[in-house]
Each structure stands twice: as structure tokens, then as C-alpha cells.
Design a protein around this motif. Structure first.
Motif, PDB file in Angstrom:
ATOM      1  N   ASP A 152       0.839  -1.204   0.000  1.00 22.36           N
ATOM      2  CA  ASP A 152       0.000   0.000   0.000  1.00 22.36           C
ATOM      3  C   ASP A 152       0.877   1.259   0.000  1.00 22.36           C
ATOM      4  OD1 ASP A 152      -2.310   1.545   0.119  1.00 22.36           O
ATOM      5  OD2 ASP A 152      -2.423   1.459   2.315  1.00 22.36           O
TER       6      ASP A 152
ATOM      7  N   ASP B  43       0.312   6.906   3.325  1.00 20.88           N
ATOM      8  CA  ASP B  43       0.103   5.632   4.027  1.00 20.88           C
ATOM      9  C   ASP B  43       0.760   5.618   5.412  1.00 20.88           C
ATOM     10  OD1 ASP B  43      -0.946   3.039   4.299  1.00 20.88           O
ATOM     11  OD2 ASP B  43       0.908   2.107   3.580  1.00 20.88           O
TER      12      ASP B  43
ATOM     13  N   HIS C 242      -4.651   6.419   5.966  1.00 21.89           N
ATOM     14  CA  HIS C 242      -5.912   5.816   6.412  1.00 21.89           C
ATOM     15  C   HIS C 242      -5.813   5.255   7.824  1.00 21.89           C
ATOM     16  CE1 HIS C 242      -4.788   1.420   5.419  1.00 21.89           C
ATOM     17  NE2 HIS C 242      -3.691   2.134   5.278  1.00 21.89           N
ATOM     18  N   HIS C 243      -4.700   5.523   8.511  1.00 19.98           N
ATOM     19  CA  HIS C 243      -4.578   5.050   9.889  1.00 19.98           C
ATOM     20  C   HIS C 243      -5.316   5.996  10.841  1.00 19.98           C
ATOM     21  CE1 HIS C 243      -1.197   2.919   7.907  1.00 19.98           C
ATOM     22  NE2 HIS C 243      -1.639   1.944   8.680  1.00 19.98           N
TER      23      HIS C 243
ATOM     24  N   ASP D 159      -3.321  -4.319   1.453  1.00 18.24           N
ATOM     25  CA  ASP D 159      -3.740  -4.098   2.837  1.00 18.24           C
ATOM     26  C   ASP D 159      -4.935  -4.979   3.224  1.00 18.24           C
ATOM     27  OD1 ASP D 159      -1.805  -2.369   3.605  1.00 18.24           O
ATOM     28  OD2 ASP D 159      -3.112  -0.663   4.026  1.00 18.24           O
TER      29      ASP D 159
HETATM   30 MN    MN Z   1      -1.859   1.026   4.331  1.00 15.97          MN
END
Ligand code: MN
Length: 449
Positions: free
Chosen positions: A17, A64, A83-84, A150
Motif C-alpha cells: 500500500d 500511508d 488511512h490510519h 492491505d
Molecule cells: Mn496502508
């Protein structure tokens, strides 16, 4: 922000990713005529945060990665496409008055969406790239590869949420086709025997037994070779696929049958039998680059450099060799121990901390190992003991959540952890393994009662 900057430093994660995110961002920058340097980070340690904060580039774009560390950045300006879960300190404390730092933060959590299933880092990066220039839709395929890397494609409908944006862009352009098919790995590059023998879910009677696979395919009237070349799954005619698929589904239990089928994503511009033609195989190739400190090769592949493929194939072969020798070592030396509710082994420095989780996951799928318990694996790492935890899906359905267990147990011994319900990890201080295992054992027992 981007248009106003002459030079850009991109910082990204080393997995599939992260590598696809970096390729999308780097291409978008190049097309704007920006000078652009790419830095890969296994995680945003202090060292990398310092690198970002002291960067001399006009702009730092983190992909990422980064959302979890928002309050630690002082570089100005920054773009983060991630996206965390965002840093809670930043969300609570920040006002326009006490922050003079310009961070453009693009994250699904800020829009009420789920970052572990609906949007990967590459998708977030892609959405910005597409906004910059609609011509960047030729990068949509890469975002799909990132999402598969992912493991965001496992629901019945495959990719969902924001991930369908790059997916449908890629399909619209004719770069990708989607077919409901077996979800097993290796449709382009594995021989039919390997495809069945190493499949996940394991096919009863065929797993680990190549002669049974031969007999099975013979009974399905499928030839193994095309001239001298081994046929792969995608070489089969639709009728052949139907027969074999039904034969396989007949052997699976209900739960495995449900997850064995689903959309499969093919990058049709790549030649047949190339690992770049199947989104999962492409992602695995990139992951194997990252695991061996060679994310740069993965980046070159994503950016169309054909010569990088040989290097990546070497990485992948080394990856497979390491995994299979690690697997036999754990089996032959009987390293796996039991507690009341968990299995565990300590690989010390004999298995790389970047692959110990894969080995643990494969043990769950190996004949002779129990699947009704999660497995915990330890390996030495630079900053302590790396812990990987894996469980069979049936346990997750019964209520097991390894992410919360890893987080709580690691924090009890002064480490940190997290991840997904089915696969999670932690880093703990050396010497704390036993206390940690006691805590994990208790929590697993409590969750599965
Ligand atoms: Mn990721």
C-alpha cells in the motif's frame, strides 16, 4: 499547496500500500514538473519524524503513514494522505489559533469512514492525484493493488467504500477487469498443483498433498501442461474453471466456501502469466520488496520500469526460501509451545521480524497444528521483541479480537501494539515475554468463553 512548491519530499510506508501510494504521489508530482525525492520508512520512528521536520524541500507529502503522529510534525507545509487512525491529541487540542502549521490531512476517519476496510493509503493518495489532474486516472490500478495489499478486499463484495473509486476508474478506462472467481492466490504465476496445494482456505484432502491434487485435476479432466509450460489457473477455459471450482467448493465447509469466492481484480494491460496481471500477486511482489529493504525496486515496477522486475523476482524467491526454511525450522525443532488458550514460539534472531507473522499464519494452515487457538510468535527486532499474533477466522467469529489483546498486553509490559482482530502485532521490551504471554493467555480465554 502542491502547485506552489518547487521541490517535494515524499515519505511512504514500505508495504504494498505504501509503495503504490508513493508511485501515485511521485507520478502526480512529476507530471506537475516538481522535483521529487522518495523516502521509505518501515514506521514513523523519531528518526523519520526528525527527517520530515528538518526537510529542506518546499513541501513534505506523507503517504500511508503520518496520521497517527499529527501532533509531532513541525514541518510546514505538509500533505498527509493516510488511512490510519488519526492522532487523538491533535484532534482534541488543535484550534486554528494555536496551530500555525499548514497540514493538509486527507484521511477517511475525518469523513466518518472506516480506514481498515473502506480506504487504503493508496486510495486516499489517488483521490488527491485525480483531483490534481484527471489524467492521473491511469494510476487507479495501483490504488487497487494497494487496497488488496492491505487486505481490504475480503468482504463478500470485494472492495467497498472509497476503494471503489479507483476500482471503477480503472475498469472504466479498460485497465482492469473484475470477475467473480476463486480468491486463492497465484492465478497467473502458480502451476495448477501449487495453486490447489497451497490454497487458503485449505482444501480438505488436497492441502499439502500434490499427488492428491494430480488425481483431483485428472478427475476434472484438466490437463496440467500446455506444451512444456505448466498451465496456471487463468489459462483454464471458463468450462474448465467451472468444473474445478465446483469440485473445490464441494469439499469446503460453509464458512470457507463463502470466503473462497469473490471478485478477483485483473490488470489486463499486463501480459499473461505476469505477476503484475493479478492485483493480489502484484501486491505480494511489492510486499516482498518491502520486507527485504528494497521498496525502491517496488516503486520502479509501479512506475513502469520493466528491468526492476528481475530484481523483485529475486527478492520474492529469497522471501519464499526464507519462509519455507523458517517454517521447517519451527516444525522440525518443535518450537511451538502451548498454554491454556494459546500456542506460541520464540524464533529469536533466526527468523526476520518482518516475516515471522507470515510464518505464524502459515502454521495455522499446516496439518498437525491446531486451529482452535491463536498463535503468538516472537522474534528479535531492533527495538525489542517483535510479536505477531494470528488466528483462524472461526475464532474471530466467536469473539476473538487480537488487536485489543495485543494493545492491552503490550502496554501492560511497557510496549505497544495493535492491528486487526484476526492478525495483530506488538513490540515489547526484551525479557517481558513470559509476563506478556500470561496476560495474552488470560485475555484470549476471557474473550472466547
Ligand atoms: Mn496502508
Amino acid at each position: 499547496m502542491l502547485r506552489a512548491s518547487k521541490t517535494v519530499t515524499l515519505v511512504s510506508h514500505i508495504d504494498a500500500d505504501g509503495i503504490t501510494s508513493a508511485a501515485i504521489a511521485a507520478t502526480a508530482c512529476k507530471r506537475l514538473g516538481k522535483g521529487c525525492e522518495v523516502v521509505f520508512a518501515p514506521k514513523l520512528s523519531e528518526e523519520y519524524i526528525e527527517k520530515i521536520n528538518s526537510s529542506e524541500s518546499d513541501l513534505v507529502w506523507v503517504t500511508d503513514l503520518g496520521s497517527g503522529y499529527l501532533s509531532e510534525f513541525t514541518k510546514d507545509p505538509m500533505i498527509i494522505t493516510d488511512h490510519h487512525v488519526p492522532d487523538p491529541k491533535w484532534r482534541k487540542g488543535q484550534t486554528f489559533l494555536d496551530s500555525f502549521i499548514d497540514i493538509c490531512h486527507i484521511n477517511p476517519h475525518c469523513y466518518g469512514m472506516e480506514g481498515s476496510t473502506e480506504a487504503c493509503g493508496a486510495t486516499m493518495t489517488y483521490l488527491l492525484a485525480r483531483e490534481i489532474d484527471p489524467a492521473n486516472t491511469d494510476l487507479a490500478c495501483l490504488a487497487v493493488v494497494g487496497a488488496c495489499g492491505d487486505i481490504q478486499d475480503t468482504s463478500d463484495e470485494g472492495l467497498v467504500g472509497l476503494n471503489t473509486e479507483p476500482l471503477w476508474d480503472a475498469v472504466d478506462r479498460g485497465d482492469m477487469d473484475v470477475e467473480t472467481d476463486l480468491r486463492m492466490f497465484g492465478k497467473e504465476t502458480r502451476s495448477l498443483i501449487q495453486f490447489l496445494q497451497y490454497s487458503d482456505p485449505r482444501i480438505p484432502g488436497l492441502g499439502d498433498d500434490s499427488s492428491e491434487c494430480h488425481r483431483f485435476l485428472e478427475s476434472m479432466k484438466v490437463t496440467l501442461k500446455d506444451g512444456t509450460r505448466n498451465r496456471s489457473w487463468n489459462d483454464l477455459s471458463p468450462e474448465e474453471k467451472d468444473r474445478v471450482r465446483n469440485g473445490i467448493l464441494d469439499r469446503l465447509n460453509d464458512a470457507d466456501r463463502a470466503r473462497a469466492l469473490g471478485p478477483s481484480y485483473r490488470l489486463v494491460r499486463h501480459p499473461r502469466h505476469s505477476e503484475l496481471r493479478d492485483a493480489k500477486e502484484f501486491a505480494t511482489l511489492l510486499n516482498s520488496c518491502g520486507r527485504y529493504d528494497d521498496a525502491e525496486t517496488g516503486l520502479r515496477i509501479c512506475m513502469g520500469d520493466e528491468t526492476a522486475l528481475d530484481k523483485a523476482k529475486q527478492n520474492r524467491m529469497e522471501h519464499r526460501r526464507n519462509i519455507s526454511s523458517a517454517l521447517s525450522m519451527v516444525k522440525e525443532e518443535n518450537l511451538v509451545r502451548m498454554r491454556r488458550s494459546i500456542m506460541y514460539f520464540n524464533a529469536g534472531n533466526r527468523i526476520r521480524d518482518t516475516v515471522v507473522g507470515i510464518v505464524a499464519g502459515m502454521l495455522l494452515n499446516t496439518e498437525g497444528f491446531r486451529r482452535d487457538m491463536p498463535i503468538i510468535a516472537f522474534a528479535d527486532s531492533d527495538d525489542g521483541i517483535k510479536v505477531s499474533a494470528r488466528a483462524d477466522r472461526s475464532l474471530v467469529r466467536k469473539g476473538l479480537d487480537l488487536a485489543s489483546i495485543m494493545k492491552i498486553a503490550a502496554e501492560m509490559v511497557g510496549g505497544y501494539g495493535g492491528g486487526h482482530n484476526i492478525a495483530a502485532g506488538a513490540t515489547i521490551p526484551r525479557g517481558k515475554e513470559e509476563v506478556f504471554l500470561d496476560a495474552v493467555d488470560d485475555m484470549v480465554l476471557a474473550q472466547l468463553i
